[in-house]
Design an enzyme around this catalytic site. Structure first.
Site, PDB file in Angstrom:
ATOM      1  N   CYS A 331       0.828  -1.200   0.000  1.00  0.00           N
ATOM      2  CA  CYS A 331       0.000   0.000   0.000  1.00  0.00           C
ATOM      3  C   CYS A 331       0.861   1.249   0.000  1.00  0.00           C
ATOM      4  O   CYS A 331       0.935   1.989   0.988  1.00  0.00           O
ATOM      5  CB  CYS A 331      -0.942  -0.016   1.193  1.00  0.00           C
ATOM      6  SG  CYS A 331      -2.291  -1.130   0.899  1.00  0.00           S
ATOM      7  N   GLU A 332       1.561   1.412  -1.057  1.00  0.00           N
ATOM      8  CA  GLU A 332       2.429   2.554  -1.284  1.00  0.00           C
ATOM      9  C   GLU A 332       2.891   2.377  -2.726  1.00  0.00           C
ATOM     10  O   GLU A 332       2.862   1.254  -3.234  1.00  0.00           O
ATOM     11  CB  GLU A 332       3.637   2.491  -0.338  1.00  0.00           C
ATOM     12  CG  GLU A 332       4.346   3.797  -0.238  1.00  0.00           C
ATOM     13  CD  GLU A 332       5.383   3.836   0.887  1.00  0.00           C
ATOM     14  OE1 GLU A 332       6.454   4.363   0.625  1.00  0.00           O
ATOM     15  OE2 GLU A 332       5.127   3.337   1.990  1.00  0.00           O
ATOM     16  N   TYR A 359      21.547  -8.286  -2.228  1.00  0.00           N
ATOM     17  CA  TYR A 359      20.733  -7.216  -1.653  1.00  0.00           C
ATOM     18  C   TYR A 359      19.246  -7.392  -1.999  1.00  0.00           C
ATOM     19  O   TYR A 359      18.525  -6.416  -2.179  1.00  0.00           O
ATOM     20  CB  TYR A 359      21.248  -5.834  -2.109  1.00  0.00           C
ATOM     21  CG  TYR A 359      22.741  -5.664  -1.895  1.00  0.00           C
ATOM     22  CD1 TYR A 359      23.263  -5.502  -0.611  1.00  0.00           C
ATOM     23  CD2 TYR A 359      23.647  -5.703  -2.966  1.00  0.00           C
ATOM     24  CE1 TYR A 359      24.631  -5.376  -0.410  1.00  0.00           C
ATOM     25  CE2 TYR A 359      25.019  -5.578  -2.764  1.00  0.00           C
ATOM     26  CZ  TYR A 359      25.497  -5.419  -1.490  1.00  0.00           C
ATOM     27  OH  TYR A 359      26.846  -5.294  -1.289  1.00  0.00           O
TER      28      TYR A 359
HETATM   29  N1  LLP Z   1      33.043  -3.747   1.134  1.00  0.00           N
HETATM   30  C1  LLP Z   1      32.418  -2.766   1.797  1.00  0.00           C
HETATM   31  C2  LLP Z   1      33.118  -2.097   2.890  1.00  0.00           C
HETATM   32  C3  LLP Z   1      31.120  -2.397   1.451  1.00  0.00           C
HETATM   33  O1  LLP Z   1      30.499  -1.420   2.105  1.00  0.00           O
HETATM   34  C4  LLP Z   1      30.448  -3.084   0.391  1.00  0.00           C
HETATM   35  C5  LLP Z   1      29.093  -2.733   0.012  1.00  0.00           C
HETATM   36  C6  LLP Z   1      31.141  -4.123  -0.266  1.00  0.00           C
HETATM   37  C7  LLP Z   1      32.437  -4.412   0.122  1.00  0.00           C
HETATM   38  C8  LLP Z   1      30.518  -4.910  -1.390  1.00  0.00           C
HETATM   39  O2  LLP Z   1      30.157  -4.124  -2.469  1.00  0.00           O
HETATM   40  P1  LLP Z   1      29.604  -4.839  -3.790  1.00  0.00           P
HETATM   41  O3  LLP Z   1      30.719  -5.723  -4.327  1.00  0.00           O
HETATM   42  O4  LLP Z   1      28.435  -5.657  -3.393  1.00  0.00           O
HETATM   43  O5  LLP Z   1      29.240  -3.750  -4.716  1.00  0.00           O
HETATM   44  N2  LLP Z   1      22.459  -2.287  -1.471  1.00  0.00           N
HETATM   45  C9  LLP Z   1      23.115  -1.701  -2.625  1.00  0.00           C
HETATM   46  C10 LLP Z   1      24.608  -1.899  -2.572  1.00  0.00           C
HETATM   47  C11 LLP Z   1      25.226  -1.315  -1.328  1.00  0.00           C
HETATM   48  C12 LLP Z   1      26.629  -1.732  -1.119  1.00  0.00           C
HETATM   49  C13 LLP Z   1      27.069  -1.415   0.274  1.00  0.00           C
HETATM   50  N3  LLP Z   1      28.424  -1.779   0.537  1.00  0.00           N
HETATM   51  C14 LLP Z   1      22.497  -2.267  -3.884  1.00  0.00           C
HETATM   52  O6  LLP Z   1      21.582  -3.095  -3.802  1.00  0.00           O
HETATM   53  O7  LLP Z   1      22.874  -1.875  -5.000  1.00  0.00           O
END
Ligand code: LLP
Length: 401
Positions: A331-332, A359
């Site tokens: 509901c949004e 994620y």
């Molecule tokens: N190392 C650190 C310190 C981080 O903060 C992150 C992600 C990673 C590694 C891994 O990053 P990746 O390889 O997954 O890009 N929720 C968002 C992404 C946020 C990432 C936060 N930090 C999304 O769904 O796009």
């Protein structure tokens, strides 16, 4: 691109119900191999950034490949222990946390990256030279797919700015800190290898000031494809360029530097499929809405980051292509995709969202008092339920009645 067939996805939907997250371990394995191949010959370790997906069965699979794990809370550290990771295989990259959590991580013997002068000082007072520490630096560069997932720029809360090097060094000196690692993580969905190299160049200026350095931790952030023919980070090029850069900048203090990475999305984004079912079709003057039995409570990325998830109607592969707005039942305003061409969608059809491993479940919630979906893992031809679908009692579990 698709490694799980529509037939398998349909069977999982009928055996376990929908909505359901499905993870293909073979895809995680092949992604891990792409990384290790690209950095073959270098002294490189990979710590899976488990904030992307923490189901312990997935953690166990990733450990079996030889990876370590990067955690962003003490609870992730504890989940990693449950999954069998040894303290030496666990990295805790903290940000803005209470010092008590750092003390707990220290007592568990894991690697720790600290990202504030305040916690670094507390660490120095308590542990002095007795326990190695990593320092998360902020290189003040813009990197990543959009501002919400950019962490290395000037206005970001993360890390200690390289402009505060004098303050860091004063603490290192005052408390005789054993700085074993320098860390940067500048963003997520970073496509260009040059952006990674820019961060590394900035690190090279800091390295000479840390006499006991052994590790350079370059974080995660590699971009994966979301659409057919979408661009992704050129991993072989990244491997070649990073190793080249380190070969050209040997540590002036003598110790050879080990390189660490913390890939999250790269390892698990494409392994994941989110299967939903269409509840209601609604034609209006604006769009033909397909409303599925899910919403941003289960997959928040489209609403939160405007991110694109490929969607397929696996129930009607021969149907005519038409344009739809795929929405949730929250509901949004809850739009997964606007103006999306799909094969004719009918009530009851199964719509599958791709790139749902990273994620996805991990950022799900109980908004509207809806239940979190089940999780299923595919490994070597075997299908295993790895998280039960929630039931009504879960909503009341912590309420005081
Ligand atoms: N190392 C650190 C310190 C981080 O903060 C992150 C992600 C990673 C590694 C891994 O990053 P990746 O390889 O997954 O890009 N929720 C968002 C992404 C946020 C990432 C936060 N930090 C999304 O769904 O796009």
């Amino acid at each position: 691109m698709d490694s799980i067939s529509h037939a398998t996805l349909s069977k999982i939907a009928s055996d376990f119900g929908t909505p359901v997250y499905v993870y293909d371990c073979n895809k995680i394995t092949s992604q891990y191999q792409r990384l290790t191949n690209a950095f073959n010959g270098g002294d490189v370790r990979f710590f899976y950034a488990c904030k992307a997906l923490t189901n312990v069965n997935i953690l166990r699979h990733i450990r079996s490949l030889g990876a370590g794990v990067d955690c962003s809370s003490i609870n992730e550290v504890k989940l990693a222990v449950v999954a069998g990771f040894l303290p030496s295989e666990i990295l805790y990259t903290s940000n803005g946390i209470d010092f008590a959590e750092i003390e707990e991580a220290q007592s568990m013997g894991v690697h720790i990256n600290i990202d504030s002068l305040s916690n670094l000082e507390k660490f120095g007072k308590k542990f002095g030279h007795s326990y190695p520490v990593g320092i998360r630096l902020r290189p003040n560069i813009m990197a990543g797919g959009n501002l919400k997932i950019s962490t290395g720029h000037e206005k970001s809360k993360f890390g200690i700015s390289v402009n505060q090097l004098d303050k860091i060094l004063a603490l290192v000196d005052r408390y005789d800190l054993f700085v074993q690692a320098l860390h940067i993580h500048t963003g997520s969905d970073i496509r260009d290898v040059d952006v990674f190299l820019k961060g590394i160049e900035i690190l090279f200026d800091q390295i000479p000031f840390f006499k006991e350095l052994e590790i350079i931790d370059l974080g995660g952030g590699m971009k994966v494809p979301y659409k057919k023919d979408d661009e992704e980070t050129d991993i072989p090029l990244l491997g070649m360029k990073v190793l080249e850069a380190f070969a050209e900048h040997p540590n002036p203090n003598g110790k050879p530097l080990q390189i660490w990475f913390e890939p999250g999305k790269f390892l698990v984004s494409e392994c994941g499929y989110f299967i939903t079912q269409v509840n209601v079709m609604k034609q209006t003057g604006a769009a033909n809405f397909a409303s599925v039995n899910s919403g941003f409570n289960h997959l928040i990325r489209p609403m939160f980051y405007d991110s694109y998830h490929r969607i397929e109607n696996i129930s009607n592969p021969g149907g005519d292509s038409q344009s739809y707005a795929v929405v949730g039942n929250i509901c949004e305003t809850d739009t997964f995709a606007w103006n999306r061409t799909l094969q004719e969608v009918r009530e009851g059809d199964l719509l599958v969202f791709y790139n749902a491993g990273a994620y996805g479940f991990e950022m799900s919630s109980n908004f509207n008092s809806r239940l979190k979906p089940a999780e299923v893992m595919l490994k070597d031809g075997e299908v295993t339920l790895i998280r039960n679908r929630e039931d009504f009692d879960d909503l009341l579990r912590h309420q005081v009645l």
